[in-house]
Design a protein around this motif. Structure first.
Motif, mmCIF file in Angstrom:
data_model
loop_
_atom_site.group_PDB
_atom_site.id
_atom_site.type_symbol
_atom_site.label_atom_id
_atom_site.label_comp_id
_atom_site.label_asym_id
_atom_site.label_seq_id
_atom_site.Cartn_x
_atom_site.Cartn_y
_atom_site.Cartn_z
ATOM 1 N N UNK A 153 0.844 -1.195 0.000
ATOM 2 C CA UNK A 153 0.000 0.000 0.000
ATOM 3 C C UNK A 153 0.871 1.233 0.000
ATOM 4 N N UNK A 154 0.380 2.297 0.650
ATOM 5 C CA UNK A 154 1.136 3.536 0.640
ATOM 6 C C UNK A 154 1.929 3.714 1.934
ATOM 7 N N UNK A 155 2.027 2.674 2.733
ATOM 8 C CA UNK A 155 2.824 2.772 3.951
ATOM 9 C C UNK A 155 2.084 3.379 5.113
ATOM 10 N N UNK A 156 0.790 3.585 4.957
ATOM 11 C CA UNK A 156 0.032 4.029 6.129
ATOM 12 C C UNK A 156 -0.867 2.895 6.582
ATOM 13 N N UNK A 157 -1.163 2.929 7.870
ATOM 14 C CA UNK A 157 -1.967 1.855 8.439
ATOM 15 C C UNK A 157 -3.432 2.200 8.397
ATOM 16 N N UNK A 158 -4.223 1.167 8.245
ATOM 17 C CA UNK A 158 -5.635 1.324 8.515
ATOM 18 C C UNK A 158 -5.756 1.453 10.030
ATOM 19 N N UNK A 159 -6.445 2.487 10.532
ATOM 20 C CA UNK A 159 -6.538 2.602 11.987
ATOM 21 C C UNK A 159 -7.464 1.531 12.566
ATOM 22 N N UNK A 160 -7.140 1.127 13.785
ATOM 23 C CA UNK A 160 -7.947 0.097 14.438
ATOM 24 C C UNK A 160 -9.019 0.722 15.310
#
Ligand code: HEM
Ligand SMILES: [Cu+2]
Lengths: 202, 651
Positions: free
Chosen positions: B568-575
């Motif tokens: 992906x773009x190196x960002x996380x999906x927030x939990x």
């Protein structure tokens, strides 16, 4: 991991997490204590025969009296469990009453133990007199100081309860405390069996 | 050079070495007070002393452990000077004084250097690696630190207050009892380790609960970075090993302070000490090495730009080593006379540890194979660890052969062995970890050029110092002696060893200079991800904000951050949604409570009943006080969070 319940305030959510953490921490603490008491039992069993010029286990113990203190301590476990039961029913008064009983029984046990030690000392059996005596006093004394700590803890708990009443915070404190108290009682069962019963049996 | 005078009819002597120690302590204190006042930093200091935040406590551990490292290193250099030449007479460090140096050195290095430095790195990295906001119990964490500090100070201060312990870091009974060690030295040992030990046990519980309960969504046990895994297993080892030490120290204290005879040779049983000590002591050496294994695994996979080879087998090996660590303590007691059957069983179980250790070594090698290797300082430390540790393992297996151990036991060969594993394993690991996580802690990188110089100085010094020890041991040099005869032929090797020790000392000073230099001129870590990292800690700014993650990330695999970068773009999906975050308050209580422990110990050492009882009551009072003040702190609201994240540029 976090269980996000909807519709709870951040404070409540934090407290719920804290509760889980504290109970788990208590279990780990108890595991460490198991090793400590295990070590002390090992020391006692190794040194049991090193009576020197002092008394032997057979000659020292009065089974009748320790039977009484055993019953006292085990009933305190029962009242402590009852306190937990009333805690779930949220009946504060009964819960406090049961906790008070637990405290009294705990103090009763301590009183009996102190009396036992005093009679031994009167007979001239002090901690420095033989390695058997030293290991006996260290094992039972460590247990006794756990009971003492538990009693002080209970007093503080009761104070908290009277001040704040029953809320998430105080009921968590009671839960954690009861884990500790049951553990201390279980240790006594082992001491009674290994030290007193086997000691008397020779 | 001794200072002698009479005060109220009492003759007082300050031997030259203690005088020198006093002066240097005074000097450092004055400089410290002067600097703090000059730069108006008292408030800043207070903030550090009362902190309960994991990364700050981590830095406290590293600072205090580093200070003890200088003390322990100084002892080592003094010992090496005394041993440099046959029949040497360096200053006053012969006989009893040498024993003091030797004991303080060993005790300090194991309990107050290696362990706290590792725990410091754990504090810095573990919460970040699992996506947590802090340890489960921040107050307890501060208390653990201060207890360690109080215990360490107690052992270290003994030198100027009546004498250091002299019975070796293993304090064997009956040598350590009043009969053979009459001074207060071993009281300091027993009480200092007991107090520090309580702190260590509490830390272990804290990490266990943190790692088990505080992971972010998706961070399953099977996705945790290796350093976190090794912290988990290490904490379990501490949990079961330290209580054995508690009991041993209890017996020793009772014998020394209250006149019992648990451990005396005739009335009691001196072997109890050895058993209890090594039931603790052998797992202890794995408490020291497993976290280093974790560091190397993370560092090697980062700088080889590859997923760790055999992740599952790596985890399995750590757990297995941890378990076996409890089964082998008798290999320290082969020569005690427990009998051939016992010796055989423990010899074989000891050697079996080489199997999972070997698995790990091969996995590191396979991780390197075909990797895109970057040779930075952190990686150099990790790479140089592999051969040194293999060698330490080989000498270990040699020692584990019970009949051969009759020859090696208590010789310099053993000294060579354990320094190859502890310095060549743990200390190299700590340096590697320092270079690796430094930018995360402080926001700037340690300079590579100077770092590499520092590394080479250390590596060369290390082998010069410790390799000859094996040969000296085989030539018959016993451990724990302060001199040897001219015609033993040991002179040259000892001289080489001393030169090596000074190279290592130089390297440590050079490290301090590198920190200073990099602080002023070092590269700032603007992105928070200077190494193109693979694990969660590199996904947030350096140094991290006090809440670490504004929204905790949702983790999708091992090397979580790398996965997001690749897929992906190196960002996380927030939990989680942006929501208020609780920040626990600063607290002076941990420092005060530990101070009372420190003071009470003196009551026991010098038999002042008032201090003993008063201290006990104060400790109890502090605990009760805590139960009425364990609330507070503040919430950072969701809006405030959003704003703060915005200002950082929307990471
Ligand atoms: C394959 C792995 C290892 C084996 C087979 C092994 C074996 C042994 C044996 C048999 C001894 C006792 C020697 C004697 O006193 O006669 C010993 C001592 C020692 N080992 Fe190891 N060892 C291993 C790994 C380690 C590690 C990883 C560490 C530390 C990080 C370590 C630290 C020590 C220390 C400190 C001593 C000396 C204790 C003392 O003061 O007497 N060892 N080792
Ligand atoms: Cu060992």
């Amino acid at each position: 991991m976090e269980t996000t319940q909807t519709g709870s305030s951040p404070l409540q959510e934090m407290q719920r997490e804290k509760a889980k953490d504290k109970v788990l921490a208590m279990w780990f603490f108890i595991s460490a204590e198991v090793v400590i008491f295990g070590g002390l039992f090992g020391v006692y069993l190794t040194l049991k025969s090193h009576t020197g010029s002092g008394p032997s286990p057979e000659g020292l113990f009065e089974l009748k009296e320790t039977a009484v203190s055993t019953i006292v301590l085990l009933s305190s476990s029962f009242t402590c469990a009852m306190a937990g039961y009333f805690l779930q029913g949220k009946t504060k008064k009964k819960m406090i009453l049961m906790l008070l009983f637990t405290l009294l029984l705990g103090m009763g046990f301590l009183g009996l133990e102190i009396k036992e030690f005093l009679t031994y000392v009167e007979k001239g059996y002090r901690i420095t007199d033989s390695s058997f005596l030293a290991s006996f006093y260290l094992l039972t004394g460590t247990h006794g100081s756990h009971v003492l700590a538990g009693c002080i803890w209970m007093l503080v708990l009761l104070f908290h309860l009277l001040r704040e009443g029953l809320n998430e915070d105080t009921s968590l404190k009671i839960k954690v405390f009861s884990l500790y108290w049951h553990f201390v009682d279980v240790v006594w069962v082992f001491i009674f069996t290994v030290v007193y019963l086997f000691g008397k049996a020779g | 050079m001794d200072l002698k005078y009479t005060l109220w009819g009492k003759k007082i002597t300050f031997p030259s070495d203690i005088l020198a120690a006093d002066m240097s302590i005074l000097l450092f204190l004055l400089i410290g007070v002067g600097l703090l006042t000059y730069f108006k930093k008292w408030k800043w200091l207070w903030g550090w002393l009362t902190t309960t935040h994991h990364s700050k406590i981590g830095i406290l551990y590293l600072t205090a452990g580093g200070a003890f490292f200088l003390r322990g290193g100084l002892d080592a250099l003094i010992m090496r000077v005394q041993l440099a030449l046959p029949e040497n007479q360096f200053w006053v460090f012969q006989g009893e004084k040498y024993n003091q140096m030797m004991t303080t050195h060993g005790t300090t290095m194991i309990f107050f250097v290696a362990m706290p430095l590792l725990i410091g790195l754990m504090n810095v990295a573990v919460p970040l690696q699992i996506g947590a906001r802090d340890l489960a119990f921040p107050y307890l964490n501060a208390l653990s630190f201060w207890l360690f500090f109080a215990g360490g100070s107690l052992v270290n201060i003994s030198f100027i207050l009546g004498g250091s312990p002299t019975a070796g870091w293993t304090a064997y009974a009956p040598l350590a009892l009043k009969e053979f060690s009459p001074g207060p030295g071993n009281d300091y040992y027993a009480l200092g380790l007991q107090i520090a030990g309580i702190g260590t046990l509490l830390t272990a519980i804290n990490f266990l609960v943190t790692i088990l309960n505080k992971r972010t969504k998706g961070m399953t046990l099977t996705r945790m970075p290796l350093f976190t895994w090794s912290t988990l297993v290490t904490s379990l080892l501490i949990l079961f090993a330290f209580p054995a030490l508690t009991v041993a120290l209890l017996l020793l204290s009772f014998d020394r302070l209250f006149g019992t005879s648990f451990l005396s040779a005739d009335a009691g049983n001196a072997l109890i000490w050895q058993h209890l000590f090594w039931i603790f002591g052998h797992p202890e050496v794995y408490i020291l090495i497993l976290p280093a294994f974790g560091i190397f695994s993370d560092v090697i996979s980062t700088f080889a730009k590859k997923k760790l080879f055999g992740y599952t087998s790596m985890v399995f090996a750590i757990v297995l080593i941890g378990f076996l660590g409890f089964m082998v303590w008798v290999h320290h007691m082969f020569t005690v006379g427990l009998g051939p059957a016992s010796n055989a069983i423990f010899a074989i179980s000891t050697m079996s540890i080489a199997v999972p250790t070997g698995i790990k070594v091969f996995n590191w090698l396979f991780t390197l194979k075909g990797g895109v290797i970057r040779f930075n300082t952190a990686m150099l430390y990790a790479l140089s660890f592999i051969p040194t540790f293999v060698m330490g393992g080989v000498t270990g297996v040699m020692l584990a052969a019970a009949p051969a151990d009759y020859q090696y036991h208590d010789s310099y060969f053993v000294v060579g062995h354990f320094h190859y594993v502890i310095v060549g394993g743990t200390i190299l690991g700590i340096f590697s970890g320092l270079y690796y996580w430094w930018p995360k802690m402080f926001g700037f990188l340690l300079d590579e050029k100077r770092g590499k110089w520092q590394f080479w100085l250390f590596a060369i010094g290390f082998h010069l110092t410790f390799f000859p020890m094996h040969i000296m041991g085989l030539m018959g040099m016993p451990r724990r002696v302060y001199t040897y005869l001219e015609d033993s032929g040991l002179g040259t090797l000892n001289m080489i060893s001393t030169i090596g020790a000074f190279l290592m000392g130089l390297s440590v000073l050079f490290f301090i200079y590198t920190v200073y230099w990099s602080c002023r001129n070092g590269v700032r870590d603007a992105s928070g991800d200077p190494w193109d990292g693979r694990t969660l800690e590199w996904a947030i700014p350096s140094p991290p904000p006090e809440y670490n993650f504004a929204r905790r990330p949702f983790v999708r695999g091992v090397d979580a951050f790398w996965k997001e970068k690749m897929e992906g773009d190196g960002t996380f999906q927030p939990a989680e949604k942006l929501k208020p975050i609780h920040i626990p308050p600063s607290n002076v209580q941990p420092m005060i409570l530990s101070g009372i422990f420190f003071m009470t110990a003196f009551g026991f050492i010098f038999d002042w009943n008032l201090v003993k009882i008063g201290g006990g009551i104060l400790i109890l009072g502090m605990l009760i006080w805590r139960s009425f003040t364990d609330k507070g702190g503040h919430f950072i609201t969701a809006e405030e969070l959003a704003e703060r994240e915005e200002r950082k540029g929307g990471r």
